[in-house]
Design a protein around this motif. Sequence first.
Motif, short mmCIF file in Angstrom:
data_model
loop_
_atom_site.label_atom_id
_atom_site.label_comp_id
_atom_site.label_asym_id
_atom_site.label_seq_id
_atom_site.Cartn_x
_atom_site.Cartn_y
_atom_site.Cartn_z
N GLY A 15 6.88 -42.35 97.51
CA GLY A 15 6.46 -40.95 97.41
C GLY A 15 5.27 -40.68 98.30
O GLY A 15 4.66 -41.60 98.86
N ALA A 16 4.95 -39.41 98.45
CA ALA A 16 3.81 -39.03 99.28
C ALA A 16 3.11 -37.84 98.66
O ALA A 16 3.74 -37.00 98.00
N SER A 17 1.80 -37.79 98.83
CA SER A 17 1.01 -36.70 98.27
C SER A 17 0.01 -36.23 99.32
O SER A 17 -0.56 -37.03 100.06
N GLY A 18 -0.19 -34.93 99.38
CA GLY A 18 -1.17 -34.39 100.32
C GLY A 18 -0.94 -32.91 100.54
O GLY A 18 -0.04 -32.29 99.96
N ASP A 19 -1.77 -32.33 101.37
CA ASP A 19 -1.63 -30.93 101.76
C ASP A 19 -0.71 -30.88 102.98
O ASP A 19 -1.12 -31.13 104.10
#
Length: 244
Positions: free
Chosen positions: A204-208
């Motif tokens: 998974g990936a998280s960020g703006d």
Amino acid sequence: IEVGVVTRLCRIYDLTAGTLKVPNVPSMVPVAAVGEGAEIPLVDYVPGGISLDPLKWGGITDWTNEMSEEVGAQYVQNLIQAVGNGFGFAMDASVLTADGTGTYHGLTGILNDPDVPAHVLAEGKLMGDTSYDDVIDLEGSIAAGSRRNARSVFHPDFGLVTRKMKEDDGSRTFPPGTDMSEARIEFTEALPKRSEVAADDPFGASGDFSHVTIARARGLTVDRLTEATLKRGDGTLFSLAQRD
């Protein structure tokens, strides 16, 4: 099929021709207290920038005269949806899981980029063991200024994991029918599914994602080929004229 998260979250520039240079403006330019008539201090920064150069993607599928005569209009709508899903999957994969090879025009996705910091779950934890606290900790690992608009992106399999998340008292974190919008979780099938994730595999990936910029030119175009010799994925040739 669940794809298209990149189109919703990233910053897209529509081009008519050529390339586009996008300036890399800093998120904050420091300012200082200045007295009346006094000198304003100069803050040096290198604006830099990136060049967006649209790359070509395409696919070919079957279409016969019988299909035109029997289910033409109805099938066209299904075909358009399927083609759109294919391009949506390619865009998501290019940003998230691309491996830097010619399969992705040399692009490297977030999950394979060594410069993107990884948030590692506790030893022995797999996708199915992820807690809501783990998701929060994932967002907490990114820069503070990017958290307000941050989204965490996973395969739809992770949606089943969230439905089983529980609080300390045993109650479900997301009871059936609960709106999960505040969890800020998005899904795309371009990310690894649960059965493909082993220990320490990124999933998974998280960020703006508004900091991810994409060039889009022409959009989708469709041509009908009636006389051509095509090459299948296994290298064998296929004559359209012979197959009607």
